[in-house]
Design an enzyme around this catalytic site. Structure first.
Site, PDB file in Angstrom:
ATOM      1  N   GLU A 114     -40.408  -5.134 -38.680  1.00  0.00           N
ATOM      2  CA  GLU A 114     -39.942  -5.825 -39.874  1.00  0.00           C
ATOM      3  C   GLU A 114     -39.627  -7.264 -39.505  1.00  0.00           C
ATOM      4  O   GLU A 114     -38.784  -7.521 -38.640  1.00  0.00           O
ATOM      5  CB  GLU A 114     -38.710  -5.150 -40.478  1.00  0.00           C
ATOM      6  CG  GLU A 114     -38.273  -5.828 -41.771  1.00  0.00           C
ATOM      7  CD  GLU A 114     -37.047  -5.189 -42.402  1.00  0.00           C
ATOM      8  OE1 GLU A 114     -36.580  -5.726 -43.428  1.00  0.00           O
ATOM      9  OE2 GLU A 114     -36.566  -4.176 -41.886  1.00  0.00           O
ATOM     10  N   ASP A 166     -38.620 -15.511 -32.348  1.00  0.00           N
ATOM     11  CA  ASP A 166     -39.845 -15.829 -33.061  1.00  0.00           C
ATOM     12  C   ASP A 166     -40.744 -14.598 -33.155  1.00  0.00           C
ATOM     13  O   ASP A 166     -41.166 -14.040 -32.139  1.00  0.00           O
ATOM     14  CB  ASP A 166     -40.551 -16.964 -32.305  1.00  0.00           C
ATOM     15  CG  ASP A 166     -41.714 -17.570 -33.059  1.00  0.00           C
ATOM     16  OD1 ASP A 166     -42.314 -16.881 -33.892  1.00  0.00           O
ATOM     17  OD2 ASP A 166     -42.031 -18.746 -32.792  1.00  0.00           O
ATOM     18  N   ASP A 189     -39.935 -16.950 -46.622  1.00  0.00           N
ATOM     19  CA  ASP A 189     -39.812 -18.277 -47.223  1.00  0.00           C
ATOM     20  C   ASP A 189     -41.162 -18.660 -47.844  1.00  0.00           C
ATOM     21  O   ASP A 189     -42.179 -18.685 -47.149  1.00  0.00           O
ATOM     22  CB  ASP A 189     -39.417 -19.291 -46.149  1.00  0.00           C
ATOM     23  CG  ASP A 189     -38.950 -20.617 -46.744  1.00  0.00           C
ATOM     24  OD1 ASP A 189     -39.501 -21.021 -47.795  1.00  0.00           O
ATOM     25  OD2 ASP A 189     -38.056 -21.246 -46.160  1.00  0.00           O
ATOM     26  N   LYS A 193     -43.476 -26.345 -51.563  1.00  0.00           N
ATOM     27  CA  LYS A 193     -44.113 -27.659 -51.616  1.00  0.00           C
ATOM     28  C   LYS A 193     -45.484 -27.608 -50.943  1.00  0.00           C
ATOM     29  O   LYS A 193     -45.644 -27.010 -49.881  1.00  0.00           O
ATOM     30  CB  LYS A 193     -43.233 -28.704 -50.932  1.00  0.00           C
ATOM     31  CG  LYS A 193     -41.901 -28.939 -51.649  1.00  0.00           C
ATOM     32  CD  LYS A 193     -41.088 -30.014 -50.956  1.00  0.00           C
ATOM     33  CE  LYS A 193     -39.767 -30.243 -51.694  1.00  0.00           C
ATOM     34  NZ  LYS A 193     -38.916 -31.272 -51.019  1.00  0.00           N
ATOM     35  N   PHE A 264     -30.656  -9.382 -53.583  1.00  0.00           N
ATOM     36  CA  PHE A 264     -31.362 -10.645 -53.797  1.00  0.00           C
ATOM     37  C   PHE A 264     -32.522 -10.441 -54.774  1.00  0.00           C
ATOM     38  O   PHE A 264     -32.729 -11.232 -55.704  1.00  0.00           O
ATOM     39  CB  PHE A 264     -31.886 -11.156 -52.451  1.00  0.00           C
ATOM     40  CG  PHE A 264     -32.756 -12.378 -52.533  1.00  0.00           C
ATOM     41  CD1 PHE A 264     -32.213 -13.633 -52.706  1.00  0.00           C
ATOM     42  CD2 PHE A 264     -34.141 -12.268 -52.422  1.00  0.00           C
ATOM     43  CE1 PHE A 264     -33.013 -14.759 -52.778  1.00  0.00           C
ATOM     44  CE2 PHE A 264     -34.951 -13.384 -52.484  1.00  0.00           C
ATOM     45  CZ  PHE A 264     -34.386 -14.629 -52.668  1.00  0.00           C
ATOM     46  N   GLU A 265     -33.260  -9.362 -54.586  1.00  0.00           N
ATOM     47  CA  GLU A 265     -34.374  -9.048 -55.472  1.00  0.00           C
ATOM     48  C   GLU A 265     -33.882  -8.767 -56.887  1.00  0.00           C
ATOM     49  O   GLU A 265     -34.484  -9.223 -57.875  1.00  0.00           O
ATOM     50  CB  GLU A 265     -35.130  -7.839 -54.924  1.00  0.00           C
ATOM     51  CG  GLU A 265     -36.314  -7.391 -55.749  1.00  0.00           C
ATOM     52  CD  GLU A 265     -37.008  -6.182 -55.146  1.00  0.00           C
ATOM     53  OE1 GLU A 265     -38.001  -5.722 -55.731  1.00  0.00           O
ATOM     54  OE2 GLU A 265     -36.550  -5.694 -54.080  1.00  0.00           O
TER      55      GLU A 265
END
Length: 300
Positions: A114, A166, A189, A193, A264-265
């Site tokens: 995950e 990472d 994320d 932009k 959050f969802e």
């Protein structure tokens, strides 16, 4: 159906996991040895071996575009205590130095990776609901790492490991070929932009790497509430020869029952956001083994 441990209520609302480096040293529990104060030079709050390193793969010296940026965030006293108490049991730093033995680490369970678990509530709920699957959860968000360790300890979740660092280094340098039963990337994320689209994690080169680590039949599961990113995910996944769409009509999938709806969802849904799930199965297409930067090649 067997009963599973109840996951304690979260102490912070979940967000898409990024990165955090604490700026203050939380109080030490009574009777514990005092830790040295954190300094700018040290760049960390835990002594070696006690908690997660500030930048475990820094020695690799890579200069590549990453899908995350460091963000400072306060680590609560409770989260820091969870890190001190449980890191040696459930945590590992992604330093790229060695290939992990997942069979030993998870006692023979199939393992899913995950990527980006936020504050860890969803991870803990999935682990509790499916103890026959190991979850290797990787993030760079220190408060979330502490929160997930606390949830794992409170519920005795032996099928969770918390990786700090990472995800690309973890996949490329520290995981054996075809060793994963799946990969989960929930609400990454979206980098909305245009000039930042190159930072999105779901890209062809990432899919090449994921395909090299997911065994045939394993599933790459993504979810996002950002419509343009969902379309991007569907496009690049559909174009990759190593993955097949499991959804009818080769479109988006329904949210599977094993993925809980996060707070959050839920907030996004109440605002009218549309959440898209994508489930792509690894087929038998052969992919090239990526060049390892940090870890020594596997023997045999």
């Amino acid at each position: 159906m067997s009963e599973h441990p109840t996951i304690p209520a979260p102490t912070a609302s979940p967000t898409a996991a990024e990165s955090a480096t604490p700026t203050t040293e939380p109080a030490t529990r009574p009777g514990a040895e005092a830790l040295p104060p954190r300094t700018r030079a040290q760049g960390r709050m835990f002594v070696e071996g006690v908690g997660p390193a500030a930048d475990p793969s820094r020695a690799l010296g890579e200069r590549r575009i990453k899908s995350f940026t460091p963000r400072r965030s306060r680590v609560t006293t409770a989260q820091a205590e969870h890190l001190r108490q449980h890191w040696s049991r459930w945590g590992l730093d992604v330093d790229g130095r060695e290939v992990l033995d997942l069979k030993t680490l998870f006692e023979g369970l199939p393992v899913v990776l995950e990527i980006g678990f936020g504050m860890g509530e969803t991870t803990a709920r999935m682990a509790a609901a499916d103890p026959a699957t190991g979850i290797l959860a990787v993030d760079v968000h220190t408060p979330g790492q502490g929160q997930l360790l606390g949830l794992a300890a409170a519920s005795g979740l032996e099928n969770v490991r918390v990786a700090n660092g990472d995800a690309v280094v973890l996949l490329r340098d520290m995981l054996p070929a075809a060793s994963l039963a799946g990969v989960r990337v929930y609400f990454p994320d979206p980098w909305p932009k245009t000039r930042h689209h190159k930072r999105r994690i779901i890209q062809p080169h990432f899919l090449d790497l994921a395909a090299s680590r997911v065994a045939e039949g394993g599933v790459l599961h993504c979810a996002t509430d950002w419509e343009p990113y969902a379309e991007h995910m569907l496009e690049v996944l559909s174009a990759h020869p190593a993955f097949d769409n499991t959804a009818p009509g080769d479109g988006f999938a329904e949210r599977p029952a094993f993925r809980p709806e996060t707070r959050f969802e839920g907030q996004g849904l109440r605002k009218g956001h549309v959440v898209h799930d994508l489930l792509f199965r690894r087929n038998g297409y052969e992919v090239a083994e990526p060049e390892r930067v940090g870890a020594a090649p596997e023997e045999g």
